[in-house]
Each structure stands twice: as structure tokens, then as C-alpha cells.
Design a protein around this motif. Structure first.
Motif, PDB file in Angstrom:
ATOM      1  N   ALA A 101       3.587  -2.329  -8.461  1.00 25.62           N
ATOM      2  CA  ALA A 101       4.266  -1.344  -9.565  1.00 25.62           C
ATOM      3  C   ALA A 101       3.841  -1.683 -10.944  1.00 25.62           C
ATOM      4  CB  ALA A 101       5.732  -1.713  -9.433  1.00 25.62           C
ATOM      5  N   ALA A 102       3.268  -3.036 -11.133  1.00 24.22           N
ATOM      6  CA  ALA A 102       2.724  -3.413 -12.329  1.00 24.22           C
ATOM      7  C   ALA A 102       0.950  -3.037 -12.383  1.00 24.22           C
ATOM      8  CB  ALA A 102       2.820  -4.723 -12.714  1.00 24.22           C
ATOM      9  N   ILE A 103       0.226  -3.377 -11.298  1.00 25.21           N
ATOM     10  CA  ILE A 103      -0.913  -2.934 -11.303  1.00 25.21           C
ATOM     11  C   ILE A 103      -1.319  -1.649 -11.273  1.00 25.21           C
ATOM     12  CG2 ILE A 103      -3.017  -3.397 -10.004  1.00 25.21           C
ATOM     13  CD1 ILE A 103      -2.129  -6.198  -9.288  1.00 25.21           C
ATOM     14  N   THR A 104      -0.941  -0.942 -10.280  1.00 24.03           N
ATOM     15  CA  THR A 104      -1.164   0.567 -10.210  1.00 24.03           C
ATOM     16  C   THR A 104      -1.302   1.481 -11.344  1.00 24.03           C
ATOM     17  OG1 THR A 104      -0.337   0.475  -7.872  1.00 24.03           O
ATOM     18  CG2 THR A 104      -0.658   2.895  -8.613  1.00 24.03           C
ATOM     19  N   PRO A 105       0.030   1.430 -12.030  1.00 25.04           N
ATOM     20  CA  PRO A 105       0.013   2.314 -13.408  1.00 25.04           C
ATOM     21  C   PRO A 105      -0.828   1.798 -14.461  1.00 25.04           C
ATOM     22  CG  PRO A 105       2.017   1.414 -12.895  1.00 25.04           C
ATOM     23  CD  PRO A 105       1.365   0.995 -11.667  1.00 25.04           C
ATOM     24  N   SER A 106      -1.274   0.234 -14.290  1.00 26.42           N
ATOM     25  CA  SER A 106      -2.026  -0.149 -15.506  1.00 26.42           C
ATOM     26  C   SER A 106      -3.391   0.535 -15.460  1.00 26.42           C
ATOM     27  CB  SER A 106      -2.036  -1.619 -15.218  1.00 26.42           C
ATOM     28  OG  SER A 106      -2.998  -2.072 -14.114  1.00 26.42           O
ATOM     29  N   GLN A 107      -3.874   1.000 -14.573  1.00 23.73           N
ATOM     30  CA  GLN A 107      -5.141   1.735 -14.467  1.00 23.73           C
ATOM     31  C   GLN A 107      -5.305   2.971 -15.309  1.00 23.73           C
ATOM     32  OE1 GLN A 107      -7.265   1.456 -10.610  1.00 23.73           O
ATOM     33  NE2 GLN A 107      -5.327   0.556  -9.801  1.00 23.73           N
ATOM     34  N   PRO A 108      -4.179   3.926 -15.163  1.00 27.20           N
ATOM     35  CA  PRO A 108      -4.308   5.013 -16.047  1.00 27.20           C
ATOM     36  C   PRO A 108      -3.786   4.731 -17.348  1.00 27.20           C
ATOM     37  CG  PRO A 108      -2.439   5.168 -14.376  1.00 27.20           C
ATOM     38  CD  PRO A 108      -3.442   4.031 -13.769  1.00 27.20           C
ATOM     39  N   GLY A 112       0.925  -1.093   0.047  1.00 28.43           N
ATOM     40  CA  GLY A 112       0.165  -0.010   0.181  1.00 28.43           C
ATOM     41  C   GLY A 112       0.725   1.220   0.004  1.00 28.43           C
ATOM     42  N   VAL A 113       1.737   1.162   0.895  1.00 34.37           N
ATOM     43  CA  VAL A 113       2.871   2.472   0.908  1.00 34.37           C
ATOM     44  C   VAL A 113       3.636   2.677  -0.571  1.00 34.37           C
ATOM     45  CG1 VAL A 113       4.847   3.363   1.803  1.00 34.37           C
ATOM     46  CG2 VAL A 113       3.084   2.345   3.301  1.00 34.37           C
ATOM     47  N   SER A 114       4.005   1.417  -0.982  1.00 38.31           N
ATOM     48  CA  SER A 114       4.559   1.731  -2.131  1.00 38.31           C
ATOM     49  C   SER A 114       3.550   2.171  -3.576  1.00 38.31           C
ATOM     50  CB  SER A 114       5.357   0.352  -2.569  1.00 38.31           C
ATOM     51  OG  SER A 114       4.562  -0.556  -2.905  1.00 38.31           O
ATOM     52  N   ASP A 115       2.559   1.657  -3.328  1.00 38.56           N
ATOM     53  CA  ASP A 115       1.413   2.240  -4.388  1.00 38.56           C
ATOM     54  C   ASP A 115       1.372   3.540  -4.681  1.00 38.56           C
ATOM     55  OD1 ASP A 115       0.856  -0.289  -5.118  1.00 38.56           O
ATOM     56  OD2 ASP A 115      -1.020  -0.507  -3.984  1.00 38.56           O
ATOM     57  N   ALA A 116       1.522   4.244  -3.272  1.00 37.87           N
ATOM     58  CA  ALA A 116       1.391   5.745  -3.425  1.00 37.87           C
ATOM     59  C   ALA A 116       2.683   6.545  -4.029  1.00 37.87           C
ATOM     60  CB  ALA A 116       1.484   6.570  -2.088  1.00 37.87           C
ATOM     61  N   ALA A 117       3.869   5.835  -3.850  1.00 40.90           N
ATOM     62  CA  ALA A 117       5.340   6.502  -4.543  1.00 40.90           C
ATOM     63  C   ALA A 117       4.875   6.126  -6.344  1.00 40.90           C
ATOM     64  CB  ALA A 117       6.496   5.917  -3.713  1.00 40.90           C
ATOM     65  N   VAL A 118       4.604   4.633  -6.195  1.00 42.66           N
ATOM     66  CA  VAL A 118       4.509   4.237  -7.746  1.00 42.66           C
ATOM     67  C   VAL A 118       3.562   5.244  -8.544  1.00 42.66           C
ATOM     68  CG1 VAL A 118       3.737   2.603  -9.429  1.00 42.66           C
ATOM     69  CG2 VAL A 118       5.158   1.838  -7.396  1.00 42.66           C
ATOM     70  N   GLY A 119       2.522   5.518  -7.842  1.00 40.93           N
ATOM     71  CA  GLY A 119       1.664   6.270  -8.500  1.00 40.93           C
ATOM     72  C   GLY A 119       2.314   7.728  -9.096  1.00 40.93           C
ATOM     73  N   LEU A 120       2.877   8.230  -8.043  1.00 41.16           N
ATOM     74  CA  LEU A 120       3.422   9.458  -8.392  1.00 41.16           C
ATOM     75  C   LEU A 120       4.578   9.538  -9.473  1.00 41.16           C
ATOM     76  CD1 LEU A 120       4.113  12.431  -7.561  1.00 41.16           C
ATOM     77  CD2 LEU A 120       5.552  11.619  -5.548  1.00 41.16           C
ATOM     78  N   TRP A 121       5.477   8.525  -9.380  1.00 37.39           N
ATOM     79  CA  TRP A 121       6.551   8.405 -10.224  1.00 37.39           C
ATOM     80  C   TRP A 121       5.910   8.102 -11.683  1.00 37.39           C
ATOM     81  CZ3 TRP A 121      10.942  10.945 -10.032  1.00 37.39           C
ATOM     82  CH2 TRP A 121      11.582  11.674  -8.500  1.00 37.39           C
ATOM     83  N   SER A 122       5.041   7.134 -11.828  1.00 31.67           N
ATOM     84  CA  SER A 122       4.412   6.757 -13.074  1.00 31.67           C
ATOM     85  C   SER A 122       4.081   7.624 -13.855  1.00 31.67           C
ATOM     86  CB  SER A 122       3.550   5.630 -12.918  1.00 31.67           C
ATOM     87  OG  SER A 122       2.361   5.902 -12.222  1.00 31.67           O
ATOM     88  N   ASP A 123       3.373   8.857 -13.123  1.00 31.90           N
ATOM     89  CA  ASP A 123       3.135  10.097 -13.878  1.00 31.90           C
ATOM     90  C   ASP A 123       4.087  10.855 -14.408  1.00 31.90           C
ATOM     91  OD1 ASP A 123       0.165   9.795 -13.148  1.00 31.90           O
ATOM     92  OD2 ASP A 123       0.250  11.002 -11.069  1.00 31.90           O
ATOM     93  N   PHE A 166       6.531   1.418 -16.030  1.00 30.93           N
ATOM     94  CA  PHE A 166       6.425   0.858 -14.454  1.00 30.93           C
ATOM     95  C   PHE A 166       5.776  -0.269 -14.880  1.00 30.93           C
ATOM     96  CE2 PHE A 166       7.752   4.907 -12.829  1.00 30.93           C
ATOM     97  CZ  PHE A 166       8.112   4.593 -11.506  1.00 30.93           C
ATOM     98  N   VAL A 167       4.462  -0.562 -15.651  1.00 33.89           N
ATOM     99  CA  VAL A 167       4.116  -2.045 -15.797  1.00 33.89           C
ATOM    100  C   VAL A 167       5.070  -2.827 -16.146  1.00 33.89           C
ATOM    101  CG1 VAL A 167       2.030  -3.162 -16.932  1.00 33.89           C
ATOM    102  CG2 VAL A 167       1.595  -0.748 -16.303  1.00 33.89           C
ATOM    103  N   TYR A 168       5.779  -2.478 -17.165  1.00 31.70           N
ATOM    104  CA  TYR A 168       6.610  -3.435 -17.740  1.00 31.70           C
ATOM    105  C   TYR A 168       7.631  -4.095 -16.939  1.00 31.70           C
ATOM    106  CZ  TYR A 168      10.510  -4.848 -20.783  1.00 31.70           C
ATOM    107  OH  TYR A 168      11.562  -5.652 -21.635  1.00 31.70           O
ATOM    108  N   TRP A 169       8.564  -3.033 -16.283  1.00 29.21           N
ATOM    109  CA  TRP A 169       9.333  -3.478 -15.380  1.00 29.21           C
ATOM    110  C   TRP A 169       9.019  -4.074 -13.874  1.00 29.21           C
ATOM    111  CZ3 TRP A 169      13.990  -4.504 -16.837  1.00 29.21           C
ATOM    112  CH2 TRP A 169      14.487  -3.810 -17.667  1.00 29.21           C
ATOM    113  N   GLY A 170       7.779  -3.399 -13.648  1.00 26.02           N
ATOM    114  CA  GLY A 170       7.056  -4.410 -12.472  1.00 26.02           C
ATOM    115  C   GLY A 170       6.650  -5.842 -12.810  1.00 26.02           C
ATOM    116  N   LEU A 171       6.387  -6.000 -13.973  1.00 26.29           N
ATOM    117  CA  LEU A 171       5.989  -7.469 -14.241  1.00 26.29           C
ATOM    118  C   LEU A 171       7.321  -8.454 -14.377  1.00 26.29           C
ATOM    119  CD1 LEU A 171       3.212  -6.775 -17.259  1.00 26.29           C
ATOM    120  CD2 LEU A 171       2.892  -7.889 -15.229  1.00 26.29           C
ATOM    121  N   LEU A 172       8.279  -7.632 -14.956  1.00 33.54           N
ATOM    122  CA  LEU A 172       9.628  -8.628 -14.847  1.00 33.54           C
ATOM    123  C   LEU A 172      10.193  -8.772 -13.672  1.00 33.54           C
ATOM    124  CD1 LEU A 172      11.330  -7.078 -18.149  1.00 33.54           C
ATOM    125  CD2 LEU A 172      10.078  -9.177 -18.033  1.00 33.54           C
ATOM    126  N   THR A 173      10.192  -7.663 -12.659  1.00 34.17           N
ATOM    127  CA  THR A 173      10.554  -7.857 -11.412  1.00 34.17           C
ATOM    128  C   THR A 173       9.742  -8.885 -10.675  1.00 34.17           C
ATOM    129  OG1 THR A 173      11.120  -5.560 -11.681  1.00 34.17           O
ATOM    130  CG2 THR A 173      11.054  -6.604  -9.255  1.00 34.17           C
TER     131      THR A 173
END
Length: 401
Positions: free
Chosen positions: A315-322, A260-271, A278-285
């Protein structure tokens, strides 16, 4: 029409309302968990029956996400929010009168319909309010969802202990009734909203671009992973590391908190850096971390791998929405084929498909292949999903993976 200061103030109110709705919905979802022994004893239900009853929630979410997204754009978001809260109130009142397994399944289904309504309309609303900050805002919403997921079971246990079964659900119904009052008092009218709704009323047909279909496959793969882990990991943790139910719950809770905490950071930086990246590297990681769960030699390393896997999946799921919103509505030629309500209706449908099939797939893999081979299968699925993002989906973002 609202003045600029009032509009900005109202945006903030609506955003926090969406956060509160999704937080409350996930709390309600979890309050049922500590009641499973009660249902098992008093209604004579088996573990299999309980599993089928719980799947009714995903079924409601699956069947109604798309229709509710379309209705939000045709009828207006205020009406759909009010409808979703009305369904939540109804589900609480029905829960309080449950007397058999079939009726309990119906309550769970109604709750899933309510979730389809509030989730789809809420995420679409964020897309309308913050088109260039979707990652950041969705990250905060998902963080609220994570907190609600963690708090749901203990809240349910406390309410049942001090209020009793029937009264606890009546109390929850009052909470949702208060939220319904807030929805009716808020002003949902602003230029972006009017344009979106008008655009949907003129829509004559639905044409889905091919990269959207591939993105749907990616979302189903990614969302199925949590259900898979919930099925195969608890028994492994108990057998190999001697963890009891409380310790297993705490480990899953730790994963949820960090996620949950990382989702907030991922969302900010994916913008800033691009959603597909982010989706690509999140899936590979995540693909790299799956087999480490079976290979970790001690509990400490397992806990680290398990927690980092949650971060990678987030990191894959959060930015996959926007990203899905971009695929559906970013180009002018696609505006006639859908808006935010449609985009997040499709997203929630795909996500609920993953939630529905993930546990079953996890059980089959664990039974017929074993833990490590089963996790390697999921690694392969995530690698395939990453390549879909890079070569099939990534046609609409200027910031490539």
C-alpha cells in the motif's frame, strides 16, 4: 496520426506488452534460484560468492535506471524496449555458456541492465498512456510481477530437469526474441508520446525539487524492507517454529500472492483517493506490524502478521510510483526538468538502492541487535518516512495524507 479507435486499441496492446515484459523478466530472475546448488557444486562457489553474484543484478538496475529513462524520452520508447529485450536475449545466451563465477556475475549484471531498461520504459509508458489511472494500471503490473516472482523458481526447476542447463536458457532466449518481434510490429506513436519526447529533447538541465529528494528517501526505506525480511525471517521461522525450507518458501509465497492481489486494489483506490494518502497510511500500518513478527506467539498469528505486513508495504510502494511522477512532471514549471522516463528512472534507482542495502542492513541488525530490536528500527524508519510524506513530500497533491 492514429484514429481514436486505433489509438485506444494500441494503448491496450502496449499495456499488456508491458505486463508481459515485466512478468517474463521476474520469471527469469527467479529461474536462477533453483540453480544455486548447481553453481555451488560445478563452479566451486561459496554462499558469500553467490550473494555477491546475485547483487550484480541490483547493481545493473541501479546504474542504468536513470540513463535508460532519459534515453527512452530522447530516442523513443520502441527503441529502448527493443534494446531491453536484446539485453535479455543476450543474458540468456550468456547464461547458457557460463563456466566460472566472474562470468556468471557478468550475466547477472547484464540481466540487471535489461531490467532497468524494460522496467523504466514500461512504467513510464503507462504514465503516458494512462495519466489519470496510473495507480490502477501499476497495481496490475505489480500483480503480474508478483506472479512472475512466485513462478520463477518452479519454472527454473522444471526447465532444468526436462531441458538441461544450456537448452533451458536457449528456450528462454526464444521467448524474449518473440517479444522483440512484437515490439517492432507495434505502433508506439501517439500525441502524448511525441510531446513527451520533444519536451525531453529541449531539456537543458536537471533541477530536482526538494520534495522529490525526500520522496526518494521514502522509496529507499520502503523498498529495503523486503530484502531485510528475506534475511532475518527464515532463520527465525526455522528456529522458533521448526519450519523447513519448503514451508518457509510457502509462507513467503503466501505473502507474495496476497501482496500482488492487494496491489491491484490499492492502485485502483489510490487513483481516486490520492497517492500520498495511501503511502502515508501504508507506511504507518507497516510500522505497527513489524514488531508483531517477533511477538507473535504461534505460527498462525505470525502468518497473519507477515501477510498483512506485505499488504501494508504494498500500500506504500504501489502508489509511491505515480506520486513520484506527479512530483516530477505534474506542474508545468517542472516539465522542462523531466518526463515520465526520468520520473521512473529516478524511482527504479531508489528502489534498487533499497534492494541493494536492505539485505545488508537486515543482516547487521539481526547480528548486533536481535530480531525484535532490529524490527523496531525498521518501524522507526517507516514512521520517519510517513512524516516525510506528510510534511516534506505532500506539496503537490490536492488529496492530502
Amino acid at each position: 496520426m492514429q484514429t481514436a479507435p486505433n489509438f485506444e486499441e494500441n494503448k491496450t496492446y502496449i499495456f499488456y506488452l508491458v505486463m508481459a515484459l515485466i512478468f517474463a523478466d521476474t520469471v527469469l530472475y527467479g529461474t536462477i534460484v533453483p540453480l544455486i546448488p548447481v553453481y555451488t557444486e560445478e563452479l566451486g562457489l561459496t554462499t558469500l560468492t553467490i550473494g555477491i553474484i546475485f547483487a550484480a543484478y541490483s547493481l545493473g538496475l541501479l546504474l542504468f535506471s536513470m540513463p535508460m529513462g532519459i534515453l527512452a524520452e530522447r530516442l523513443g520508447y520502441k527503441k529502448v524496449f527493443a534494446g531491453g529485450l536484446s539485453f535479455l536475449i543476450l543474458s540468456c545466451l550468456l547464461y547458457g555458456t557460463v563456466n566460472n563465477g566472474l562470468f556468471l556475475a557478468f550475466c547477472r549484471f547484464i540481466q540487471g541492465v535489461a531490467a532497468a531498461t524494460t522496467w523504466t520504459a514500461g512504467l513510464a509508458m503507462i504514465a503516458l498512456l494512462y495519466p489519470r489511472q496510473q495507480g490502477q494500471k501499476l497495481g496490475l503490473v505489480l500483480a503480474a510481477m508478483g506472479v512472475g516472482t512466485i513462478l520463477g523458481p518452479p519454472v527454473g526447476g522444471l526447465l532444468y530437469k526436462y531441458l538441461g542447463y544450456r537448452l533451458m536458457f536457449f528456450a528462454l532466449a526464444l521467448v524474449f526474441a518473440a517479444m522483440l518481434t512484437v515490439v517492432w510490429k507495434l505502433d508506439f506513436s501517439f500525441p502524448g508520446m511525441v510531446k513527451a519526447e520533444a519536451g525531453q529533447r529541449s531539456r537543458k538541465k536537471l533541477a530536482l525539487p526538494s520534495n522529490l529528494l525526500w520522496l526518494c528517501v521514502v522509496v529507499v526505506f520502503a523498498s529495503s524492507s523486503f530484502g531485510m525480511l528475506e534475511i532475518i525471517m527464515p532463520n527465525y521461522m526455522h528456529r522458533h517454529f521448526g519450519l523447513d525450507s519448503l514451508q518457509i518458501g510457502l509462507l513467503f509465497g503466501l505473502m507474495g500472492i496476497v501482496h500482488g492481489v492487494s496491489d491491484a486494489a490499492v492502485g485502483l483506490w489510490s487513483d481516486r483517493l490520492g497517492y500520498s494518502l495511501f503511502v502515508y497510511w501504508g507506511l504507518l500500518t507497516a510500522a505497527a506490524f513489524f514488531p508483531l513478527l517477533a511477538l507473535a506467539p504461534n505460527l498462525l498469528l505470525l502468518s497473519i502478521a507477515f501477510t498483512l505486513l506485505g499488504v501494508a508495504i504494498g500500500a506504500a510502494i504501489t502508489p509511491s510510483q505515480p506520486l513520484m511522477y506527479e512530483v516530477v512532471v505534474a506542474e508545468p514549471s517542472r516539465l522542462e526538468n523531466g518526463g515520465p522516463g526520468l520520473a521512473y528512472g529516478i524511482y527504479n534507482t531508489c528502489f534498487s538502492l533499497g534492494m541493494f542495502f536492505g539485505p545488508m542492513l537486515g543482516g547487521l541488525l539481526d547480528r548486533y541487535l536481535g530480531l525484535l530490536p532490529g524490527l523496531l528500527v525498521f518501524s522507526g524508519l517507516f514512521v520517519a518516512a510517513a512524516f516525510l510524506i506528510k510534511f516534506k513530500v505532500n506539496k503537490i497533491s490536492g488529496k492530502t495524507a
